[in-house]
Design an enzyme around this catalytic site. Structure first.
Site, short mmCIF file in Angstrom:
data_model
loop_
_atom_site.label_atom_id
_atom_site.label_comp_id
_atom_site.label_asym_id
_atom_site.label_seq_id
_atom_site.Cartn_x
_atom_site.Cartn_y
_atom_site.Cartn_z
N TYR A 81 32.79 -32.82 -32.68
CA TYR A 81 32.50 -31.63 -31.87
C TYR A 81 33.45 -31.61 -30.68
O TYR A 81 33.22 -32.25 -29.66
CB TYR A 81 31.06 -31.63 -31.38
CG TYR A 81 30.01 -31.61 -32.47
CD1 TYR A 81 30.32 -31.26 -33.78
CD2 TYR A 81 28.69 -31.96 -32.20
CE1 TYR A 81 29.36 -31.25 -34.77
CE2 TYR A 81 27.72 -31.95 -33.19
CZ TYR A 81 28.06 -31.60 -34.47
OH TYR A 81 27.10 -31.60 -35.45
N PHE B 77 21.24 -26.36 -38.44
CA PHE B 77 21.06 -24.91 -38.58
C PHE B 77 19.57 -24.57 -38.64
O PHE B 77 19.13 -23.82 -39.52
CB PHE B 77 21.77 -24.37 -39.83
CG PHE B 77 23.17 -23.91 -39.59
CD1 PHE B 77 23.84 -24.23 -38.43
CD2 PHE B 77 23.86 -23.16 -40.53
CE1 PHE B 77 25.15 -23.83 -38.20
CE2 PHE B 77 25.16 -22.73 -40.33
CZ PHE B 77 25.81 -23.08 -39.16
N PRO B 78 18.77 -25.09 -37.72
CA PRO B 78 17.32 -24.85 -37.78
C PRO B 78 16.94 -23.38 -37.60
O PRO B 78 15.84 -22.98 -38.00
CB PRO B 78 16.76 -25.71 -36.64
CG PRO B 78 17.91 -25.83 -35.67
CD PRO B 78 19.13 -25.90 -36.54
N LEU B 79 17.84 -22.60 -37.03
CA LEU B 79 17.59 -21.17 -36.86
C LEU B 79 18.39 -20.33 -37.85
O LEU B 79 18.50 -19.11 -37.69
CB LEU B 79 17.91 -20.74 -35.42
CG LEU B 79 17.07 -21.43 -34.34
CD1 LEU B 79 17.52 -21.00 -32.95
CD2 LEU B 79 15.60 -21.14 -34.54
#
Length: 279
Positions: free
Chosen positions: A63, A208-210
């Site tokens: 990142y 990517f929980p949303l």
């Protein structure tokens, strides 16, 4: 403002964290490359997360690359017993913002040295293999992480983007504390991996929980959100927390207000019929 009200989970049996964590991918520049436009804002998001009771922060050396880890190391007390910082190794980046698997054991050993330096810690709480490399034997990569654990350089070992078969093969080599795969209310392709984690008592970290905001096809979510005076994104997080006792959602953001909204989702108590409606 609502503080983190999620239940707790013991990562590796000895690191107790609130089940709603923070994913630190978005505190970098565009394309997850370079510095964020506003470094002060990125630091404020990290500080606010801890203030709200978030005690599990997830990042990766890719990142930035390196930017997210460095900002965490400069901003938070990574040596605190009240904070668990997880990072990952095994992906290379380039100026085209590609994500290139690289699981060579020597590379992973070098990568964790760099991560420890940026995070300002002698031991990484949770070190995860970011993605299996088709050009490197999977067991060789996992053996490298097992050796790092034996040497005390990492406390617990995790995997990311793996199948049940790969999880089982890794467990023959070293104790696996967590698995981090893509999973959310709109995408449950890895339900079998979640089930395996439940069976083994392993933490499951849904990235990517949303669903990157793509929740239009989730039947009933807006009606449930209206009933709770919440956003569809808060319901998506509440569903993840209710769906399994081993899920550790790590929603990420570069915005303090969005962070506060995410944490407030821990106060939403979904009814059984609402959980069933979203199932």
């Amino acid at each position: 403002m609502v503080e983190n009200q999620s239940d707790t989970f013991d990562i590796g049996g000895d690191l107790t964290v609130n089940r709603l964590g923070f994913g630190a991918m978005r505190i970098t520049g565009e394309g997850i490359i370079g510095e964020p436009d506003d470094v002060g804002n990125a630091r404020a998001v990290l500080e606010r997360a801890v203030e709200l009771g978030v005690d599990f922060v997830d990042t990766a050396d890719s990142y930035g690359p390196g930017v997210s880890e460095r900002l965490i190391g400069e901003t938070l007390d990574t040596a605190s017993e009240d904070l668990v910082v997880a990072t990952k190794g095994g992906l290379l980046r380039n100026t085209d913002a590609d994500w290139l698997p690289h699981g060579d054991p020597d590379y992973l050993r070098n990568a964790q040295l760099c991560s420890r330096d940026r995070l300002r810690t002698e031991q990484i709480d949770l070190y995860q293999f970011h993605r299996p490399d088709p050009d490197t034997d999977f067991e060789d990569s996992v053996h490298a992480l097992a050796e790092l654990k034996d040497e005390g350089l990492v406390r617990h070992v995790g995997l990311s983007n793996v199948s049940v078969d790969q999880l089982d093969r890794a467990r023959d080599i070293v104790e696996i504390a967590t698995v981090q795969n893509e999973y959310n209310v709109a995408n449950r392709e890895d339900e079998d991996v979640l089930a395996a984690c439940e069976n083994y008592g392993i933490g499951f970290i849904p990235w990517f929980p949303l669903a990157a905001g793509e929740l239009d096809d989730v039947d009933g979510i807006d009606r449930i959100a209206s009933r709770h005076d919440a956003s569809r994104y808060q319901i998506a997080l509440a569903w993840l927390l209710a769906h399994s006792d081993v899920t550790l959602p790590i929603p990420g953001t570069a915005n303090v207000a969005h962070l506060e909204e995410n944490v407030a989702a821990t106060a939403i108590d979904l009814r059984d019929e609402e959980i069933d409606r979203l199932a």
